[in-house]
Scaffold this motif. Structure first.
Motif, PDB file in Angstrom:
ATOM      1  N   ARG A  37     -16.237   3.222  -0.653  1.00 47.21           N
ATOM      2  CA  ARG A  37     -15.345   2.811  -1.743  1.00 47.21           C
ATOM      3  C   ARG A  37     -13.909   2.599  -1.288  1.00 47.21           C
ATOM      4  N   ALA A  38     -13.435   3.426  -0.394  1.00 46.38           N
ATOM      5  CA  ALA A  38     -12.070   3.259   0.104  1.00 46.38           C
ATOM      6  C   ALA A  38     -11.940   1.941   0.859  1.00 46.38           C
ATOM      7  N   LEU A  39     -12.937   1.661   1.700  1.00 52.64           N
ATOM      8  CA  LEU A  39     -12.911   0.428   2.485  1.00 52.64           C
ATOM      9  C   LEU A  39     -13.051  -0.784   1.575  1.00 52.64           C
ATOM     10  N   ARG A  40     -13.916  -0.696   0.579  1.00 52.16           N
ATOM     11  CA  ARG A  40     -14.070  -1.811  -0.357  1.00 52.16           C
ATOM     12  C   ARG A  40     -12.760  -2.073  -1.103  1.00 52.16           C
ATOM     13  N   TRP A  41     -12.042  -1.027  -1.423  1.00 56.01           N
ATOM     14  CA  TRP A  41     -10.759  -1.200  -2.116  1.00 56.01           C
ATOM     15  C   TRP A  41      -9.779  -1.960  -1.231  1.00 56.01           C
ATOM     16  N   VAL A  42      -9.713  -1.592   0.060  1.00 50.73           N
ATOM     17  CA  VAL A  42      -8.817  -2.283   0.989  1.00 50.73           C
ATOM     18  C   VAL A  42      -9.229  -3.750   1.124  1.00 50.73           C
ATOM     19  N   ILE A  43     -10.530  -3.990   1.262  1.00 49.18           N
ATOM     20  CA  ILE A  43     -11.034  -5.359   1.402  1.00 49.18           C
ATOM     21  C   ILE A  43     -10.659  -6.194   0.174  1.00 49.18           C
ATOM     22  N   GLU A  44     -10.849  -5.630  -0.999  1.00 47.01           N
ATOM     23  CA  GLU A  44     -10.541  -6.358  -2.231  1.00 47.01           C
ATOM     24  C   GLU A  44      -9.054  -6.655  -2.351  1.00 47.01           C
ATOM     25  N   ARG A  45      -8.214  -5.713  -1.937  1.00 41.49           N
ATOM     26  CA  ARG A  45      -6.769  -5.958  -1.991  1.00 41.49           C
ATOM     27  C   ARG A  45      -6.362  -7.054  -1.018  1.00 41.49           C
ATOM     28  N   ARG A  59     -19.848   0.023  17.040  1.00 36.77           N
ATOM     29  CA  ARG A  59     -19.755   1.405  17.530  1.00 36.77           C
ATOM     30  C   ARG A  59     -18.861   2.287  16.654  1.00 36.77           C
ATOM     31  N   GLY A  60     -18.289   1.703  15.618  1.00 34.73           N
ATOM     32  CA  GLY A  60     -17.463   2.476  14.704  1.00 34.73           C
ATOM     33  C   GLY A  60     -16.077   2.776  15.228  1.00 34.73           C
ATOM     34  N   TYR A  61     -15.622   2.024  16.242  1.00 33.19           N
ATOM     35  CA  TYR A  61     -14.269   2.235  16.766  1.00 33.19           C
ATOM     36  C   TYR A  61     -13.213   1.733  15.782  1.00 33.19           C
ATOM     37  N   ILE A  62     -13.598   0.741  14.968  1.00 30.15           N
ATOM     38  CA  ILE A  62     -12.690   0.197  13.969  1.00 30.15           C
ATOM     39  C   ILE A  62     -13.447   0.072  12.647  1.00 30.15           C
ATOM     40  N   ASP A  63     -12.688  -0.031  11.555  1.00 32.10           N
ATOM     41  CA  ASP A  63     -13.294  -0.195  10.232  1.00 32.10           C
ATOM     42  C   ASP A  63     -13.328  -1.651   9.804  1.00 32.10           C
ATOM     43  N   LEU A  64     -12.297  -2.411  10.182  1.00 32.98           N
ATOM     44  CA  LEU A  64     -12.190  -3.803   9.785  1.00 32.98           C
ATOM     45  C   LEU A  64     -11.775  -4.655  10.972  1.00 32.98           C
ATOM     46  N   LEU A  65     -12.303  -5.864  11.015  1.00 38.95           N
ATOM     47  CA  LEU A  65     -11.932  -6.829  12.040  1.00 38.95           C
ATOM     48  C   LEU A  65     -11.392  -8.064  11.342  1.00 38.95           C
ATOM     49  N   LEU A  66     -10.171  -8.473  11.693  1.00 38.01           N
ATOM     50  CA  LEU A  66      -9.565  -9.674  11.131  1.00 38.01           C
ATOM     51  C   LEU A  66      -9.373 -10.664  12.268  1.00 38.01           C
ATOM     52  N   THR A  67     -10.157 -11.753  12.240  1.00 36.75           N
ATOM     53  CA  THR A  67     -10.146 -12.675  13.369  1.00 36.75           C
ATOM     54  C   THR A  67     -10.605 -14.052  12.922  1.00 36.75           C
ATOM     55  N   ILE A  68     -10.577 -15.012  13.828  1.00 37.94           N
ATOM     56  CA  ILE A  68     -11.043 -16.355  13.541  1.00 37.94           C
ATOM     57  C   ILE A  68     -12.524 -16.311  13.169  1.00 37.94           C
ATOM     58  N   ASP A  69     -12.928 -17.145  12.196  1.00 37.46           N
ATOM     59  CA  ASP A  69     -14.264 -16.997  11.624  1.00 37.46           C
ATOM     60  C   ASP A  69     -15.391 -17.238  12.616  1.00 37.46           C
ATOM     61  N   CYS A  70     -15.169 -18.058  13.635  1.00 34.57           N
ATOM     62  CA  CYS A  70     -16.260 -18.306  14.579  1.00 34.57           C
ATOM     63  C   CYS A  70     -16.410 -17.177  15.591  1.00 34.57           C
ATOM     64  N   ALA A  71     -15.606 -16.123  15.458  1.00 33.48           N
ATOM     65  CA  ALA A  71     -15.729 -14.980  16.355  1.00 33.48           C
ATOM     66  C   ALA A  71     -16.405 -13.783  15.692  1.00 33.48           C
ATOM     67  N   VAL A  72     -16.774 -13.922  14.396  1.00 33.34           N
ATOM     68  CA  VAL A  72     -17.420 -12.801  13.718  1.00 33.34           C
ATOM     69  C   VAL A  72     -18.917 -12.819  13.986  1.00 33.34           C
ATOM     70  N   SER A  73     -19.573 -11.713  13.662  1.00 30.65           N
ATOM     71  CA  SER A  73     -21.012 -11.575  13.896  1.00 30.65           C
ATOM     72  C   SER A  73     -21.786 -11.891  12.622  1.00 30.65           C
ATOM     73  N   PHE A 124       0.816  -1.210   0.000  1.00 31.34           N
ATOM     74  CA  PHE A 124       0.000   0.000   0.000  1.00 31.34           C
ATOM     75  C   PHE A 124       0.852   1.263   0.000  1.00 31.34           C
ATOM     76  N   GLU A 125       2.057   1.175   0.530  1.00 33.40           N
ATOM     77  CA  GLU A 125       2.920   2.359   0.581  1.00 33.40           C
ATOM     78  C   GLU A 125       3.154   2.936  -0.806  1.00 33.40           C
ATOM     79  N   ALA A 126       3.226   2.049  -1.803  1.00 28.67           N
ATOM     80  CA  ALA A 126       3.471   2.505  -3.169  1.00 28.67           C
ATOM     81  C   ALA A 126       2.198   2.905  -3.892  1.00 28.67           C
ATOM     82  N   VAL A 127       1.135   2.134  -3.706  1.00 27.20           N
ATOM     83  CA  VAL A 127      -0.089   2.381  -4.485  1.00 27.20           C
ATOM     84  C   VAL A 127      -1.053   3.341  -3.805  1.00 27.20           C
ATOM     85  N   ALA A 128      -0.934   3.488  -2.485  1.00 28.63           N
ATOM     86  CA  ALA A 128      -1.822   4.404  -1.741  1.00 28.63           C
ATOM     87  C   ALA A 128      -0.982   5.177  -0.728  1.00 28.63           C
ATOM     88  N   PRO A 129      -0.082   6.031  -1.193  1.00 25.15           N
ATOM     89  CA  PRO A 129       0.897   6.675  -0.307  1.00 25.15           C
ATOM     90  C   PRO A 129       0.314   7.605   0.744  1.00 25.15           C
TER      91      PRO A 129
END
Length: 335
Positions: free
Chosen positions: A287-295, A145-159, A121-126
């Motif tokens: 759109r910004a978040l979707r771009w990060v998710i897709e990458r 509550r919007g404290y974070i944008d993305l959660l990366l965790t074990i699948d049985c811990a997601v909502s 990302f440093e190169a493509v989204a400086p």
């Protein structure tokens, strides 16, 4: 004028733009897909609002009044601004975007997934900024509550209330000091349970890692001699000792390249973990978040592999994954 503006139906601006452009009630009606009488009614209300005839008949045509001529560019500019800022979402360009994305992830997920992607990302989204937060006791609350944008965790811990996708799977291996005599031969079940172990637990609730919880379900209990606060601290706590750690294969393959450690296969199967990415449903069209998710998804797909020590049946682990996940959630992921 402010009071009169309050009386103006803003839909009439679209009609006004058509009338000013076409200089004809019938042609404006065709452009607006309205009847001629409805368009004439709109012109009547516009005349009342502006206190001006706007269009007047001259011979067989209609011409604009001086007031109407003054309105052409302002009305067009207002409608264009509405179209570009409200009706059409602005395009996302990572090369120029200035945006902060907050990701909650374990040090394991950061090490084996995020580190490489964020380096790209440093190169493509400086101008984009990323904040990685440690796992909390209430990750779903942080999403809601919007404290974070993305959660990366074990699948049985997601909502189930928010979108998510599986990024990758990983299985487990045993890691020990290269000078540990116990690591000279393949790991047996008897040897595994006779050695001291290092395992992580997290948060104020001291939630055990999935491997720790699963091993406890075996008929034998291992001897945990050191409880660590993170996955990344496990290798350093094993070096120079006869202790071993049960570690994710992806992380183990990285740490043995820089530390005097060796890998051995587990003497029994542990179901592979699945790392999932989750975000608030309200941000589905960000759109910004979707771009990060897709990458992240693209990067994960390029590294996907079938865990080596698990027998697959019909694309799933031979274990009853559903019941395991429910039991794990009920015992260790209550919120």
């Amino acid at each position: 004028m402010a009071m009169r503006f309050g009386r103006l139906d803003l839909n009439l601006l679209v009609a006004l733009d058509a009338l000013l452009s076409e200089r004809s009630v019938s042609l404006a009606a065709d452009r607006l897909c309205l009847s001629q009488s409805a368009t004439s009614s709109a012109l009547g209300r516009l005349r009342d609002y502006f206190g001006d005839e706007l269009l007047v008949v001259k011979g067989r045509t209609m011409v604009l009044t001086a007031r109407a001529e003054e309105l052409i560019e302002p009305v067009r500019a207002v409608l264009e601004q509405i179209r570009t800022t409200v009706a059409v979402a602005p395009p996302f360009d990572p090369a120029t975007a200035e945006r902060q994305v907050r990701i909650m992830a374990s040090d394991y997920s950061t090490q084996v997934m995020l580190a490489e992607v964020l380096a790209d990302f440093e190169a493509v989204a400086p101008s984009m900024r990323f904040e990685i937060q440690p796992m909390s006791d209430s990750p779903i609350e942080a999403i809601e509550r919007g404290y974070i944008d993305l959660l990366l965790t074990i699948d049985c811990a997601v909502s189930a209330d928010h979108p998510s996708l599986i990024l990758f799977e990983d299985d487990y291996v045993v890691v020990g000091d290269a000078r540990n005599p116990a690591m000279d031969e393949p790991m047996t079940r008897q040897l595994y349970f006779s050695l001291g172990h290092v395992t992580p637990r997290f948060g104020k609730s001291r939630v055990p890692a999935f491997e720790d919880w699963f091993v406890r379900r075996q008929k034998q209990q291992r001897r945990v001699e050191v409880v660590a606060p993170t996955f990344l601290s496990l290798p350093g706590l094993v070096v120079g000792t006869r202790r071993i750690a049960t570690l994710h294969r992806r992380m183990a393959e990285q740490v043995v390249q820089t530390q005097p450690l060796v890998i051995r296969e587990l003497p029994f199967d542990i179901p592979p973990i699945r790392e999932a990415l989750q975000w608030n449903i309200a941000n589905n069209n960000d759109r910004a978040l979707r771009w990060v998710i897709e990458r992240l998804e693209t990067a994960a797909m390029s590294k996907r592999r079938t865990p080596s020590n698990v027998v697959l049946l019909g694309g799933e682990s031979a274990f009853d994954r559903g019941s395991l996940e429910i039991e794990y959630r009920l015992n260790h992921l209550r919120r």
